[in-house]
Design an enzyme around this catalytic site. Structure first.
Site, mmCIF file in Angstrom:
data_model
loop_
_atom_site.group_PDB
_atom_site.id
_atom_site.type_symbol
_atom_site.label_atom_id
_atom_site.label_comp_id
_atom_site.label_asym_id
_atom_site.label_seq_id
_atom_site.Cartn_x
_atom_site.Cartn_y
_atom_site.Cartn_z
ATOM 1 N N CYS A 36 -7.778 -10.959 -0.690
ATOM 2 C CA CYS A 36 -8.412 -12.282 -0.665
ATOM 3 C C CYS A 36 -9.788 -12.229 -1.320
ATOM 4 O O CYS A 36 -10.569 -13.168 -1.194
ATOM 5 C CB CYS A 36 -8.510 -12.806 0.767
ATOM 6 N N GLU A 68 -2.471 -1.493 12.283
ATOM 7 C CA GLU A 68 -3.392 -2.626 12.413
ATOM 8 C C GLU A 68 -4.463 -2.265 13.429
ATOM 9 O O GLU A 68 -4.197 -1.568 14.410
ATOM 10 C CB GLU A 68 -2.616 -3.873 12.872
#
Length: 409
Positions: A363, A289
């Protein structure tokens, strides 16, 4: 003479599109409408011939609130339209895939919302902005938000009275946690001693778990825990979180299905462990991340959890420095959950790494389809796609997908 327009289709933002193109919000294919044309956009719209898919909006705030775009359409229509958005994005890249049934989160299930609050002469005005407007609409009967968030709007108003300006709008993000509200404020007055003291007292008075002011933690009565599998995680203020717990579970189920049987998984764009920590029940996971504070929270959550296999973390900008094929060879499954821009640089390396299984959560169907094309060209099969609608009544579409390598034995 009044000009009439026939709506041919819906665009990606959910607006009706007539010949021109002319854009007409909150209209449906097949409807004949009239209105005031300003450039390419129709306003003051009157529906002359309604679609049989048109319904009465369930929320009384719908006409003035900008939080939803699709409450005028039947639920089945919206579900089918969102699946078609994904199909069309894939088709534009020359791709097709079996579609699992769409999963739609129930109403009143959003666990996070950013409330706009403005101080007024008489007090405060709090709610959501109208569509493309600075006007704030109060939302006491909102059908999107969890009731606990609706009940917390007075907290946002109280914070605006303490640290808001009559000249600006305070953005107060309210997030449900296992132990109370996690509140993050943007756009307030600069912090000084008296304001910090007042905000700390407000945290205690309202029983908040944590209060942050422009990314600085003012007070934390108790760590605001989010549960990912069996692990409890305290995300940094404002960290990404799936919009609904229901939607998160649907995406997790899809990712679990896609990686079933894997023993070594790398989770790219891992956030605070939405997928890493539940997957660690059966597999060793390496979580990557870009934000170091998120990987720190993930690691702490893993260390306190019981019964999980090893989870390692790495803070790394995957846009500028994607994992390379020699690094990816260690893993037999890959999970990606990038932001709206997709993961083009990382996907290029995955195409070369030739990992057996990829689970991709997106998304943005357009960037997903672009990345999918790279993988298919490299020898992967897009085995299935699962559309997940956790942004109910919006034009926003999410999905999870499984890719497998064609030459697997």
């Amino acid at each position: 003479m009044t000009q009439h327009y026939t709506i041919n289709r819906l665009g990606h933002q959910g607006d009706g599109i007539a010949d021109g193109p002319i854009y007409a919000p909150r209209t449906l294919p097949g409807e004949v409408v009239s209105g005031t044309l300003l450039g390419q956009f129709l306003s003051d719209i009157r529906v002359e011939t309604p679609s049989d898919q048109r319904v009465k909006a369930p929320c009384r705030h719908y006409k003035t609130c900008g939080g939803c775009q699709m409450q005028h359409a039947a639920d089945d229509f919206v579900a089918n339209w969102k699946v078609d958005v994904v199909r069309n994005a894939l088709a534009a890249q020359g791709l097709d895939a079996p579609m699992r049934p769409i999963h739609t989160s129930p109403e009143r299930s959003r666990r996070r919302a950013t409330i706009a609050v403005r101080r007024t002469k008489k007090g405060t005005l709090a709610g959501f902005h109208g569509r493309a407007s600075e006007t704030i609409t109060e939302i006491p009967d909102c059908h999107l938000l969890h009731p606990t968030l609706i009940d917390a709007i007075p907290v946002a108003e109280a914070l605006a009275m303490l640290g808001g300006s009559r000249k600006g709008v305070l953005a107060v993000t309210l997030t449900l946690s296992e132990v109370g509200l996690d509140v993050a404020v943007k756009g307030g007055k600069p912090l000084d001693g008296p304001l910090e003291l007042a905000l700390a007292q407000a945290t205690e008075h309202h029983g908040l778990a944590r209060l942050s002011w422009d990314d600085e933690v003012i007070a934390m009565r108790t760590p605001p825990i989010q549960r990912f599998g069996t692990a409890g995680v305290t995300p940094p203020p404002g960290a990404f979180l799936q919009a609904t717990k229901d939607g998160e579970q649907a995406l997790l189920q899809a990712v679990s299905d896609a990686t079933l049987g894997a023993k070594r998984i790398v989770d790219l764009f891992a956030g605070c462990g939405t997928f890493s920590l539940p997957l660690a029940r059966t597999a060793a996971v390496h979580a990557v991340e870009g934000e170091a504070e998120m990987t720190k929270a993930l690691d702490q959550g893993w260390r306190k959890a019981q019964g999980l296999k090893q989870v390692t973390t790495e803070a790394r900008d995957l846009f500028r420095r994607p994992l390379m094929p020699d690094e990816l060879k260690k893993f037999d499954a890959v999970v990606l959950d990038p932001p709206r821009a997709g993961a083009e640089a990382q996907v290029a390396e995955l195409a070369q790494a030739q990992r057996p299984v990829l689970a991709y959560v997106s998304c943005n169907p357009v960037t997903f389809a672009r990345d999918a094309k790279i993988l298919v060209n490299a020898g992967y099969t897009l085995e299935w796609v699962q559309v997940v609608d956790q942004f109910r009544w919006s034009s926003h579409t999410e999905l999870a997908a499984r890719f497998i390598l064609n030459n697997l034995p």
